[in-house]
Write a protein that holds these residues in place. Structure first.
Motif, short mmCIF file in Angstrom:
data_model
loop_
_atom_site.label_atom_id
_atom_site.label_comp_id
_atom_site.label_asym_id
_atom_site.label_seq_id
_atom_site.Cartn_x
_atom_site.Cartn_y
_atom_site.Cartn_z
N TYR A 1 12.90 -11.27 10.06
CA TYR A 1 13.66 -10.04 10.21
C TYR A 1 13.15 -9.29 11.43
CZ TYR A 1 16.09 -10.10 5.71
OH TYR A 1 16.91 -10.41 4.67
N GLN A 2 13.97 -8.38 11.93
CA GLN A 2 13.57 -7.53 13.04
C GLN A 2 13.60 -6.09 12.53
OE1 GLN A 2 16.10 -7.75 16.48
NE2 GLN A 2 14.66 -6.62 17.76
N TYR A 3 12.48 -5.37 12.75
CA TYR A 3 12.44 -3.96 12.39
C TYR A 3 13.18 -3.18 13.47
CZ TYR A 3 10.73 0.80 11.87
OH TYR A 3 10.66 2.17 11.75
N LEU A 4 14.24 -2.46 13.07
CA LEU A 4 15.06 -1.74 14.04
C LEU A 4 14.60 -0.30 14.25
CD1 LEU A 4 18.60 -3.08 13.04
CD2 LEU A 4 17.08 -3.88 14.86
N TYR A 5 14.62 0.50 13.17
CA TYR A 5 14.28 1.92 13.31
C TYR A 5 14.07 2.54 11.94
CZ TYR A 5 19.25 2.33 12.20
OH TYR A 5 20.48 2.21 11.61
N ARG A 6 13.55 3.78 11.94
CA ARG A 6 13.38 4.53 10.71
C ARG A 6 14.55 5.49 10.57
NH1 ARG A 6 7.88 7.18 8.41
NH2 ARG A 6 8.78 7.91 6.47
N SER A 7 15.11 5.54 9.37
CA SER A 7 16.23 6.43 9.08
C SER A 7 15.87 7.28 7.87
CB SER A 7 17.49 5.60 8.80
OG SER A 7 18.54 6.44 8.40
N GLY A 8 15.35 8.48 8.13
CA GLY A 8 14.90 9.34 7.04
C GLY A 8 13.72 8.71 6.33
N GLU A 9 13.87 8.45 5.04
CA GLU A 9 12.81 7.82 4.24
C GLU A 9 12.86 6.30 4.30
OE1 GLU A 9 10.33 9.47 2.35
OE2 GLU A 9 11.07 11.13 3.57
N ASP A 10 13.94 5.75 4.85
CA ASP A 10 14.13 4.30 4.87
C ASP A 10 13.74 3.68 6.21
OD1 ASP A 10 15.06 4.34 2.29
OD2 ASP A 10 17.17 4.27 2.83
N PHE A 11 13.42 2.40 6.15
CA PHE A 11 13.12 1.60 7.33
C PHE A 11 14.20 0.52 7.40
CE2 PHE A 11 9.29 3.58 5.95
CZ PHE A 11 8.60 3.90 7.10
N VAL A 12 14.87 0.41 8.55
CA VAL A 12 16.02 -0.48 8.68
C VAL A 12 15.59 -1.78 9.35
CG1 VAL A 12 18.35 -0.74 9.60
CG2 VAL A 12 17.55 1.52 8.85
N PHE A 13 15.90 -2.90 8.69
CA PHE A 13 15.57 -4.24 9.18
C PHE A 13 16.86 -5.03 9.34
CE2 PHE A 13 11.69 -2.85 7.28
CZ PHE A 13 10.68 -3.47 8.00
N MET A 14 16.85 -6.00 10.29
CA MET A 14 18.01 -6.86 10.50
C MET A 14 17.60 -8.31 10.28
SD MET A 14 20.35 -7.39 13.92
CE MET A 14 18.99 -8.06 14.86
N ASP A 15 18.39 -9.02 9.48
CA ASP A 15 18.17 -10.44 9.26
C ASP A 15 18.43 -11.17 10.57
OD1 ASP A 15 18.54 -13.20 8.64
OD2 ASP A 15 19.01 -12.67 6.57
N LYS A 16 17.47 -11.96 11.05
CA LYS A 16 17.58 -12.63 12.35
C LYS A 16 18.63 -13.76 12.33
CE LYS A 16 15.14 -12.35 15.47
NZ LYS A 16 15.41 -11.79 16.75
N GLU A 17 19.02 -14.22 11.15
CA GLU A 17 19.97 -15.32 11.06
C GLU A 17 21.40 -14.82 10.86
OE1 GLU A 17 18.30 -17.54 7.85
OE2 GLU A 17 16.51 -18.07 9.01
#
Length: 186
Positions: A71-87
Motif C-alpha cells: 500500500y502507499q500512504y497518501l495523507y492524513r484526513s482528520g483522525e484517519d490515515f488514507v492508504f491506496m492499494d498498489k494493485e
C-alpha cells in the motif's frame, strides 16, 4: 489451519478463542514428573495486551494466516490515515488504533505493507529503520555536554527522538523504528 504447539516460532500469529495473538516468546519445558508443555508469552493483536499461556506439548491450535499487501500512504484526513492499494488503486482509511506506533514514522507517498487477516487490516509493517528530516531542533547550549550531550528534536512526522547536540533542523536522520533511537545523520 491447525498446527502443533511444537511448531511454535517467535513472531507467529495464532488464533485463540476468536482473538489473534502474536507469539512474543515461548519455552519448551519437560518437568521430571508429568507431560511436557510449552510456556508462551502472547500479545493480543486487538488490545495490545500481553498474557502468558501454557499449552500441552503437541496440542493443536489454529494458525492465523496473515497476508501482506503493498500500500502507499497518501495523507492524513482528520483522525484517519488514507492508504491506496498498489494493485487495485482502491483507497482505505485507517485509524490510529489500527496503526499503533507506526504513525510516528508515516511519510506521505511512502510505500508500506499492510497486514491483513480475512481481508481486514490489522496492522502495518514498517521498516526497521527510516530516514526522516528534522523539523525542529533546539539550539545546542554551550556547557550542556555534562548531561550526556543530547537533546530532543521533532521529526517531520511529529515523532520526537533524542539525538546528539550537533543535529540541526533540516538534517536527515536514520532512526531505528523498533527502539525509537537515533542511528546516524544521513
Amino acid at each position: 489451519m491447525l498446527i502443533s504447539t511444537n511448531d511454535f516460532r517467535t513472531g507467529m500469529t495464532i488464533e485463540l478463542d476468536g482473538d489473534l495473538y502474536k507469539i512474543i516468546n515461548y519455552e519448551h519445558t519437560k518437568p521430571g514428573k508429568g507431560g511436557a508443555f510449552i510456556q508462551t508469552e502472547l500479545k493480543n493483536l486487538d488490545t495490545g495486551s500481553t498474557t502468558t499461556k501454557r499449552f500441552r506439548s503437541g496440542e493443536k491450535v489454529n494458525k492465523a494466516y496473515i497476508e501482506t499487501k503493498p500500500y502507499q500512504y497518501l495523507y492524513r484526513s482528520g483522525e484517519d490515515f488514507v492508504f491506496m492499494d498498489k494493485e487495485t488503486y482502491e483507497q482505505i482509511n485507517l485509524n490510529e488504533e489500527t496503526l499503533g506506533e507506526a504513525i510516528k514514522y508515516l511519510k506521505e507517498n511512502e510505500e508500506l505493507e499492510l497486514k491483513l487477516y480475512e481481508e481486514e487490516v490489522i496492522g502495518v509493517n514498517i521498516p526497521s529503520s527510516v530516514e526522516l528530516a528534522v523539523a525542529d531542533a533546539p539550539p545546542a547550549i554551550k556547557g550542556n555536554t555534562i548531561s550526556g550531550g543530547s537533546k530532543v528534536v521533532t521529526l517531520e512526522t511529529g515523532a520526537e527522538v533524542k539525538v546528539p547536540l550537533f543535529i540541526e533542523a533540516g538534517d536527515i536522520l536514520k532512526i531505528d523504528t523498533r527502539t525509537d533511537e537515533y542511528i546516524e545523520r544521513v
